[in-house]
Design a protein around this motif. Structure first.
Motif, PDB file in Angstrom:
ATOM      1  N   LEU A  52      17.455 -24.569   3.343  1.00 31.03           N
ATOM      2  CA  LEU A  52      17.710 -23.218   3.318  1.00 31.03           C
ATOM      3  C   LEU A  52      18.035 -22.675   1.947  1.00 31.03           C
ATOM      4  N   ILE A  53      17.500 -21.824   1.486  1.00 32.42           N
ATOM      5  CA  ILE A  53      17.518 -21.217   0.140  1.00 32.42           C
ATOM      6  C   ILE A  53      18.182 -19.632   0.364  1.00 32.42           C
ATOM      7  N   PRO A  54      19.389 -19.759  -0.306  1.00 34.31           N
ATOM      8  CA  PRO A  54      20.113 -18.391  -0.270  1.00 34.31           C
ATOM      9  C   PRO A  54      19.410 -17.333  -0.837  1.00 34.31           C
ATOM     10  N   ARG A  55      19.163 -15.957  -0.308  1.00 36.35           N
ATOM     11  CA  ARG A  55      18.602 -14.760  -0.918  1.00 36.35           C
ATOM     12  C   ARG A  55      19.472 -14.318  -1.933  1.00 36.35           C
ATOM     13  N   THR A  56      18.822 -14.032  -3.109  1.00 38.53           N
ATOM     14  CA  THR A  56      19.407 -13.541  -4.387  1.00 38.53           C
ATOM     15  C   THR A  56      19.729 -12.222  -4.145  1.00 38.53           C
ATOM     16  N   GLU A  57      18.707 -11.390  -3.352  1.00 33.87           N
ATOM     17  CA  GLU A  57      18.661  -9.927  -3.089  1.00 33.87           C
ATOM     18  C   GLU A  57      18.243  -9.566  -1.493  1.00 33.87           C
ATOM     19  N   PRO A  58      18.954  -8.427  -1.028  1.00 33.15           N
ATOM     20  CA  PRO A  58      18.378  -8.369   0.365  1.00 33.15           C
ATOM     21  C   PRO A  58      16.889  -8.163   0.656  1.00 33.15           C
ATOM     22  N   LEU A  59      16.504  -8.387   1.963  1.00 30.72           N
ATOM     23  CA  LEU A  59      15.182  -8.346   2.259  1.00 30.72           C
ATOM     24  C   LEU A  59      14.891  -6.748   2.171  1.00 30.72           C
ATOM     25  N   PRO A  60      13.740  -6.542   1.678  1.00 29.70           N
ATOM     26  CA  PRO A  60      13.327  -4.954   1.632  1.00 29.70           C
ATOM     27  C   PRO A  60      13.436  -4.272   3.014  1.00 29.70           C
ATOM     28  N   TRP A  61      13.757  -3.111   3.250  1.00 26.42           N
ATOM     29  CA  TRP A  61      13.496  -2.439   4.619  1.00 26.42           C
ATOM     30  C   TRP A  61      11.925  -2.717   5.260  1.00 26.42           C
ATOM     31  N   GLN A  62      11.950  -3.369   6.210  1.00 27.99           N
ATOM     32  CA  GLN A  62      10.547  -3.446   6.822  1.00 27.99           C
ATOM     33  C   GLN A  62      10.461  -2.548   8.120  1.00 27.99           C
ATOM     34  N   ALA A  63       9.170  -2.100   7.883  1.00 25.29           N
ATOM     35  CA  ALA A  63       8.903  -1.055   8.894  1.00 25.29           C
ATOM     36  C   ALA A  63       7.518  -1.243   9.364  1.00 25.29           C
ATOM     37  N   ALA A  64       7.335  -0.864  10.639  1.00 25.43           N
ATOM     38  CA  ALA A  64       5.895  -0.632  11.549  1.00 25.43           C
ATOM     39  C   ALA A  64       5.580   0.880  11.642  1.00 25.43           C
ATOM     40  N   VAL A  65       4.583   1.243  11.756  1.00 24.26           N
ATOM     41  CA  VAL A  65       4.034   2.483  12.293  1.00 24.26           C
ATOM     42  C   VAL A  65       2.947   2.412  13.407  1.00 24.26           C
ATOM     43  N   ILE A  66       3.343   3.013  14.252  1.00 28.50           N
ATOM     44  CA  ILE A  66       2.322   3.131  15.675  1.00 28.50           C
ATOM     45  C   ILE A  66       1.667   4.527  15.724  1.00 28.50           C
ATOM     46  N   THR A  67       0.385   4.631  15.967  1.00 27.07           N
ATOM     47  CA  THR A  67      -0.251   5.843  16.234  1.00 27.07           C
ATOM     48  C   THR A  67      -0.753   5.715  17.694  1.00 27.07           C
ATOM     49  N   LEU A  68      -0.274   6.589  18.517  1.00 28.60           N
ATOM     50  CA  LEU A  68      -0.523   6.775  19.817  1.00 28.60           C
ATOM     51  C   LEU A  68      -1.529   7.966  20.015  1.00 28.60           C
ATOM     52  N   SER A  69      -2.954   7.537  20.516  1.00 30.41           N
ATOM     53  CA  SER A  69      -3.996   8.477  20.490  1.00 30.41           C
ATOM     54  C   SER A  69      -5.153   7.914  21.366  1.00 30.41           C
ATOM     55  N   ASP A  70      -5.396   8.716  22.450  1.00 26.25           N
ATOM     56  CA  ASP A  70      -6.606   8.130  23.274  1.00 26.25           C
ATOM     57  C   ASP A  70      -8.091   8.257  22.458  1.00 26.25           C
ATOM     58  N   LYS A  71      -8.033   9.528  21.650  1.00 26.66           N
ATOM     59  CA  LYS A  71      -9.211   9.711  20.963  1.00 26.66           C
ATOM     60  C   LYS A  71      -9.278   8.777  19.751  1.00 26.66           C
ATOM     61  N   GLY A  72      -8.240   8.765  19.276  1.00 26.22           N
ATOM     62  CA  GLY A  72      -8.138   7.848  17.865  1.00 26.22           C
ATOM     63  C   GLY A  72      -8.589   6.291  18.255  1.00 26.22           C
ATOM     64  N   ALA A  73      -8.023   5.926  19.500  1.00 31.24           N
ATOM     65  CA  ALA A  73      -8.557   4.611  19.719  1.00 31.24           C
ATOM     66  C   ALA A  73      -9.856   4.227  20.271  1.00 31.24           C
ATOM     67  N   ARG A  74     -10.400   5.403  20.639  1.00 33.55           N
ATOM     68  CA  ARG A  74     -11.650   5.576  20.910  1.00 33.55           C
ATOM     69  C   ARG A  74     -12.753   5.700  19.630  1.00 33.55           C
ATOM     70  N   GLY A  75     -12.190   5.917  18.458  1.00 38.37           N
ATOM     71  CA  GLY A  75     -13.084   6.167  17.342  1.00 38.37           C
ATOM     72  C   GLY A  75     -13.322   7.289  17.256  1.00 38.37           C
ATOM     73  N   GLU A  76     -12.862   8.500  18.097  1.00 33.42           N
ATOM     74  CA  GLU A  76     -13.484   9.988  18.240  1.00 33.42           C
ATOM     75  C   GLU A  76     -12.656  10.725  17.367  1.00 33.42           C
ATOM     76  N   ARG A  77     -11.488  10.380  16.702  1.00 33.29           N
ATOM     77  CA  ARG A  77     -10.602  11.081  15.836  1.00 33.29           C
ATOM     78  C   ARG A  77     -10.021  10.154  14.848  1.00 33.29           C
TER      79      ARG A  77
END
Length: 310
Positions: free
Chosen positions: A141-166
């Motif tokens: 195990l290697i101690p981290r010398t600095e905190p892990l960057p804030w990690q994020a995810a982005v989710i888009t909800l769209s029927d038309k987007g999922a079908r490639g229409e938008r």
């Protein structure tokens, strides 16, 4: 400290991994020669020897690699380590990126004995620095010398987007803003307006990837397919209503239709989940409201901030 007991690869996907005495690892792929490598976060899978021996004690005769693991290590209970943990083997440096995994198609072991430990006990890592490893090498195990960057995810909800229409414009706008603020956006996802799919995705990102922040866009209105708030609430372990309330309050100064937003903000484990509107303009306006407070909020969830006093 741990000891590598086995190194396992499969040259073809869908074929059980087999043990090899040594291997080269690269940041671009993972274990050279393993078909499951690639430029993604699950380059190397790890499993503790103790977990395999406990499974064998039930009467199952399993060889190394049978669970799909790349590295079998004696001395670590990987499940207890957080995402972001650094592991070193000689010159090789690994960073844990995921705890457990979904099991979509049961493996041969599951079909034979009705169980597989990899989905609940295995972990995954990416290669930060490559090199050569062999059976018998020490893992530290290697101690981290600095905190892990804030990690994020982005989710888009769209029927038309999922079908490639938008074209999805809101998701990229969120990603651009987060990255400009120093966040590491590890996944950007486009889903149809489907509650079950959203619940599964939120659970995976919060529990397995242990992200700091998940932002959704779309599906928060009065339409019959607008199910984002309900799916978000279904995975919550705690509520964080103030963020959604602040966004609505600020948005009402721009348009009275802000009162029609049903967006929610919640916590699952150590992950904050915030619903945002569906339009790029409204997304940017909403992020102006809460993003400056996120370092403090996310620091509290990580346990890095203790004092909330002004």
């Amino acid at each position: 400290m741990g000891i590598i007991q086995a190194i396992c690869i499969s040259e073809v996907r869908g074929v059980q991994k087999h043990a090899i005495p040594e291997a080269d690892l690269t940041p671009e792929w993972g274990i050279v020669g393993d078909a499951h490598g690639g430029n993604w976060h699950r380059q190397v899978s790890l499993l503790g020897l103790e977990k395999i021996e406990a499974f064998r004690a039930k009467g199952a005769d399993v060889a190394y690699g049978a669970f799909g693991e790349n590295l079998v290590v004696d001395g670590f209970d990987f499940r207890t380590l957080p995402v972001g943990t650094l592991l070193a083997v000689g010159d090789v440096l690994l960073q844990m990126t995921q705890i457990g995994k979904e099991c979509h198609n049961h493996c041969a072991i599951y079909k034979a004995v009705g169980d597989c430990i990899m989905p609940r006990e295995g972990v995954f890592a990416k290669v930060l620095h490559g090199g050569h490893i062999k059976v018998g090498d020490e893992m530290k195990l290697i101690p981290r010398t600095e905190p892990l960057p804030w990690q994020a995810a982005v989710i888009t909800l769209s029927d038309k987007g999922a079908r490639g229409e938008r074209e999805d414009k809101s998701g990229p706008a969120i990603v651009q803003r987060l990255e400009a603020e120093g966040y590491e956006v590890v996944e950007q996802i486009l889903l149809a307006d489907d509650a079950a799919a959203l619940k599964t995705t939120l659970t995976r990102l919060a529990d397995q990837r242990q992200l700091d922040l998940i932002l959704t866009t779309g599906g928060t209105g009065f339409g019959p397919r607008d199910v984002t708030p309900e799916a978000t609430m279904a995975v919550a372990t705690r509520l964080a209503p103030g963020i959604a309330e602040a966004i609505r309050a600020a948005s009402l100064a721009i348009t009275p239709r802000a009162m029609l937003s049903r967006a929610v903000s919640v916590i699952r484990g150590k992950t904050l989940i915030v619903n945002l509107p569906g339009s790029p303009k409204a997304v940017c306006e909403s992020m102006d409201v809460f993003l400056p407070q996120m370092p403090h909020a996310l620091g509290l969830l990580r346990g890095e901030v203790r004092d909330c006093a002004r």
